[in-house]
Design an enzyme around this catalytic site. Structure first.
Site, mmCIF file in Angstrom:
data_model
loop_
_atom_site.group_PDB
_atom_site.id
_atom_site.type_symbol
_atom_site.label_atom_id
_atom_site.label_comp_id
_atom_site.label_asym_id
_atom_site.label_seq_id
_atom_site.Cartn_x
_atom_site.Cartn_y
_atom_site.Cartn_z
ATOM 1 N N MET A 329 0.873 -1.216 0.015
ATOM 2 C CA MET A 329 -0.034 0.072 0.026
ATOM 3 C C MET A 329 0.839 1.391 0.008
ATOM 4 S SD MET A 329 -2.888 -1.130 -0.278
ATOM 5 C CE MET A 329 -3.818 0.205 0.101
ATOM 6 N N ASP A 348 10.698 3.261 5.718
ATOM 7 C CA ASP A 348 10.347 2.076 6.442
ATOM 8 C C ASP A 348 11.344 1.827 7.496
ATOM 9 O OD1 ASP A 348 9.541 -0.816 6.691
ATOM 10 O OD2 ASP A 348 8.582 -0.690 4.693
ATOM 11 N N VAL A 405 0.873 0.855 7.922
ATOM 12 C CA VAL A 405 1.419 -0.163 8.510
ATOM 13 C C VAL A 405 0.418 -1.191 8.730
ATOM 14 C CG1 VAL A 405 3.269 1.271 9.189
ATOM 15 C CG2 VAL A 405 1.391 0.646 10.786
ATOM 16 N N GLU A 407 -2.496 -3.716 10.589
ATOM 17 C CA GLU A 407 -3.601 -3.490 11.033
ATOM 18 C C GLU A 407 -3.550 -4.101 12.636
ATOM 19 O OE1 GLU A 407 -7.133 -2.353 9.332
ATOM 20 O OE2 GLU A 407 -5.377 -1.305 9.260
ATOM 21 N N LYS A 412 0.170 1.068 15.588
ATOM 22 C CA LYS A 412 -0.324 2.388 14.764
ATOM 23 C C LYS A 412 -0.245 3.407 15.876
ATOM 24 C CE LYS A 412 -3.340 0.205 11.310
ATOM 25 N NZ LYS A 412 -2.862 0.822 9.925
ATOM 26 N N SER A 434 -7.954 -0.164 7.247
ATOM 27 C CA SER A 434 -9.211 -0.560 6.431
ATOM 28 C C SER A 434 -10.232 -1.234 7.108
ATOM 29 C CB SER A 434 -8.918 -1.839 5.518
ATOM 30 O OG SER A 434 -8.208 -2.805 6.330
ATOM 31 N N HIS A 455 -8.301 5.936 3.372
ATOM 32 C CA HIS A 455 -8.192 4.499 2.960
ATOM 33 C C HIS A 455 -7.992 4.012 1.343
ATOM 34 C CE1 HIS A 455 -10.669 0.368 2.730
ATOM 35 N NE2 HIS A 455 -9.237 0.383 2.723
#
Length: 716
Positions: A329, A348, A405, A407, A412, A434, A455
């Site tokens: 993503m 990253d 990153v 879920e 997060k 998402s 999203h």
């Protein structure tokens, strides 16, 4: 005063400048009156040398009156047909004038606008990005009804005309000139009218200049007519190929093909009768046309136009965006941002991972260069905008940071807290989650009012939608900035309120869930996927679950249960049980984990995993094919209704556009809410009650649709 300005110069050339009421010129009743008066006047004109059709608008001519097309009823088919014949007759009289007629194209001439151009003897356009010509009616469930099919076939030949008719292919001035859609170009607006008039004067002694090719003695359609041996193979292969593509769900392409073949077989005037009859059928008798016009014209313009963007907040643009996570993503977000000219920091945990993410953009840009769609210089400039890094400090001054990153709420929160400080003053923090609620994610931020969900859908470079999710504390300024960023990167943004799974993930999950319900009831898994495609979905529900990842589905459920966000399905957690069996017991996490419902070969082949069939398939399962199709479609419709009822969806337009562009809802439906309007609310309620009685409470119609039906209202 006529909305067509009529001016005759000293050389006997009449310039007709179209300047209709409203922002664009369109084929409505005002046009009918003006064009009729104009043709009458031209036919009676003495000393006429030629005619130029021009536009006072920034577009040449926008096309048909779509409000009228939405309003027309099936019982009005014959009246509508006669109206189309009258429109055609005006254009036929125009092209039969004894003098040359030139279209001076200053902007977009699409649909009915290009049909006017085709009725002219010569077409000259500005070599500008503003110019686009074509016949995109197929994208609205229609065919070009003002002579577009017939004239295009006669102009280009059947085979060359089909891409423009069946695909709605548009062309800029340069490509249109090369394809023969226009005859010449000029470099500026100031040159347009003088050049159109000059061509008339240059050809005043050329009798053919005032006669359309198809009206000249001995004319033959380029490439041969429909009976030509050269076209026999094309005509033999075209119908099955088209049926394979549309799955029989879209009548417009089939009617277009049929009309085009008749245009290459019949004489010119009789071919127009066929075109008019087929156009009337599509406009008056097919729900697909009304669904697609509603969604792809009115509601798409409404959404892109900012119907859910806070008013009275000045437009903004992002100059520097940080993207946290260079995986599938994140790398896509970096690419589309750089393509929009935005400076990107792709971060990253390691330089190697960040570089790998940037390499994705290089690969996509290399494809563009190899196809002649981009120069090496342009490619280098775009890549230069992406700074791949492992250093948080490079995020300093970003006016937008998007976290992309895994879920995991804790992860997060940690990332937000460690990097939020690098944002510019009043910068926006966006999460590409998402499923996780934005309000809870924002608890990790020092300024929750600047926190929002953005999203994206995979693959980011191809998927046109962005779902923007507001948390309880998200400010209007933050929403406006997120909306403007989505438009800046050329995406369509829908705006929804906070909820577990929001709108798209939550609704999409019901399609997969119903497929798995069918599996456990004994339906062959291959048939389940086939019927998913038969209703118009891009792929079947079991294939989707494999692609998305069985392992991910398992983790999402586990995370939601741990956080107290899990809602137990009303008819039992069938999907969870099957996923636990296939992943927990057999280690089959999906396509990218070695296999799931299917086994995948190194050569790209796939076949069903036999133990799945052995465990679940029952030859006497007793579920009819129609029930299967309705269940796969209606589950998503019902969930969309619930999202509207609960206030997750802010508008019907967002529900329709979001379902098509984000979930892959069948285009013929016009979106899951528009589908109800043409299917019939009462009919839907009755059918869902039948399904609920046979298969479970999940099919019970939500209160919102019952209330609408009782009031006689539609979803708009």
């Amino acid at each position: 005063m006529s909305v067509f300005k009529y001016e005759k110069d000293a050389d006997g050339i009449v310039t007709v400048t179209m300047d209709m009421t409203g922002p664009v010129n369109a084929m409505n009743e005002e046009y009918n009156v003006a064009m009729n008066e104009t043709v009458d006047k031209l036919e009676a004109e003495s000393g006429l040398t030629g005619v130029v059709f021009a536009s006072a608008k920034s577009t040449f001519f926008a096309g048909g009156d779509l409000n009228m097309l939405l309003a027309v009823k099936e019982e009005e088919t014959e009246e509508f047909f006669n109206g189309i014949l009258a429109t055609k007759e005006r254009l036929r009289r125009l092209e039969k004038l004894p003098v040359p007629v030139v279209a001076a194209i200053n902007g977009a001439a699409l649909g009915g606008g290009y049909e006017i151009c085709l009725s002219c003897n010569h077409r000259v356009a500005i070599n500008s990005k503003a110019v686009q010509v074509g016949l995109p009616e197929v994208s609205l469930g229609l065919l070009p009804g003002g002579g577009g099919v017939v004239r295009m076939v006669n102009l280009l030949g059947l085979q060359n005309a089909l891409p423009y008719l069946l695909e709605g292919k548009k062309a800029n001035a340069e490509k249109a000139l090369k394809a023969g859609l226009i005859d010449e170009t000029v470099e500026s607006l100031e040159e347009l009218l003088p050049r159109a008039k000059a061509w008339i004067l240059e050809n005043k002694d050329n009798e053919d200049a005032a006669v359309q090719p198809w009206d000249r003695k001995g004319f033959k359609i380029p490439g041969g007519n429909a009976n030509s041996p050269k076209l026999a193979q094309v005509l033999m292969m075209a119908p099955p190929m088209l049926r394979q593509k549309t799955r029989g769900l879209l009548p417009a392409p089939e009617k277009i093909l049929s009309t085009a073949v008749e245009a290459a077989r019949l004489d010119f005037d009789n071919a127009h009768l066929v075109e008019a009859r087929n156009f009337a059928y599509l406009a008056c008798k097919t729900p697909q046309a009304k669904n697609m016009i509603t969604a792809f014209f009115f509601q798409l313009n409404q959404v892109n136009g900012g119907s859910n963007r806070p008013k009275d907040i000045a437009p903004t643009s992002v100059k520097k965006v940080g993207v946290l996570g260079a995986g599938m993503m994140g790398q896509g977000i970096a690419y589309v941002s750089a393509m929009a000219g935005i400076e990107v920091v792709l971060k990253d945990i390691s330089q190697e991972a960040a570089d790998k993410g940037k390499a994705y953009s290089e690969k996509l840009l290399d494809k563009r260069v190899s196809r002649g769609r981009m120069t090496e210089e342009k490619k280098a400039g775009i890549l230069g905008l992406i700074n791949a890094t492992a250093d948080d400090a490079d995020l300093q001054g970003c006016d937008l940071i998007i976290e992309a990153v895994f879920e995991n709420m804790e992860l997060k929160h940690k990332i937000t807290q460690s990097t939020e400080g690098y944002l510019a003053e009043n910068g926006v923090w966006g999460s590409n989650t998402s499923t996780l609620p934005i309000t809870q994610l924002a608890e990790g931020a020092s300024k929750p009012e600047n926190f929002i969900g953005i999203h994206f859908f995979s693959p980011v470079d191809k998927m046109p939608l962005v779902e923007i999710i507001t948390g309880d504390k998200t400010s209007d300024e933050t929403l406006a900035k997120a909306f403007d960023y989505a438009r800046q990167i050329k995406k369509t943004p829908i705006v929804v309120n906070d909820s577990v799974g929001f709108f798209t993930s939550r609704t999409f999950g019901t399609y997969i869930d119903e497929g798995i319900h069918l599996l456990t009831e004994g339906v062959n898994p291959i048939q389940i996927d086939s019927l998913g495609k038969a209703i118009g979905m891009p792929v079947g529900p079991l294939t989707v679950q494999d692609e998305v990842s069985q392992e991910l589905a398992r983790k999402v459920q586990s995370t939601q249960q741990e956080m107290g966000l899990w809602r137990e399905p009303v008819d039992g957690n069938v999907t969870g049980e099957v996923v636990e069996w296939i992943v927990g017991e057999h280690g089959r996490g999906g396509r990218h984990h070695g296999g799931g419902f299917y086994e995948y070969g190194a050569d790209g082949s796939k076949k069903i995993w036999q133990p799945l069939v052995d465990k679940y398939y029952k030859e006497d399962h007793g579920v009819s094919e129609q029930d299967m199709k309705d269940r796969l479609l209606f589950r998503s419709v019902i969930e969309t209704l619930k999202c509207l009822e609960e206030g997750v969806l802010r508008s019907v337009a967002d529900g329709n556009i979001g379902s098509i562009m984000g979930i892959g809802a069948p285009v013929w439906t016009g979106g899951y809410l528009q589908f109800l309007n043409t299917y019939g609310l009462d009919k839907f309620i009755a059918r869902t009650k039948e399904l609920a009685e046979k298969y479970g409470k999940r099919f019970e119609p939500p209160a919102i649709v019952v209330e609408k039906a009782e009031k006689g209202e539609l979803f708009s």
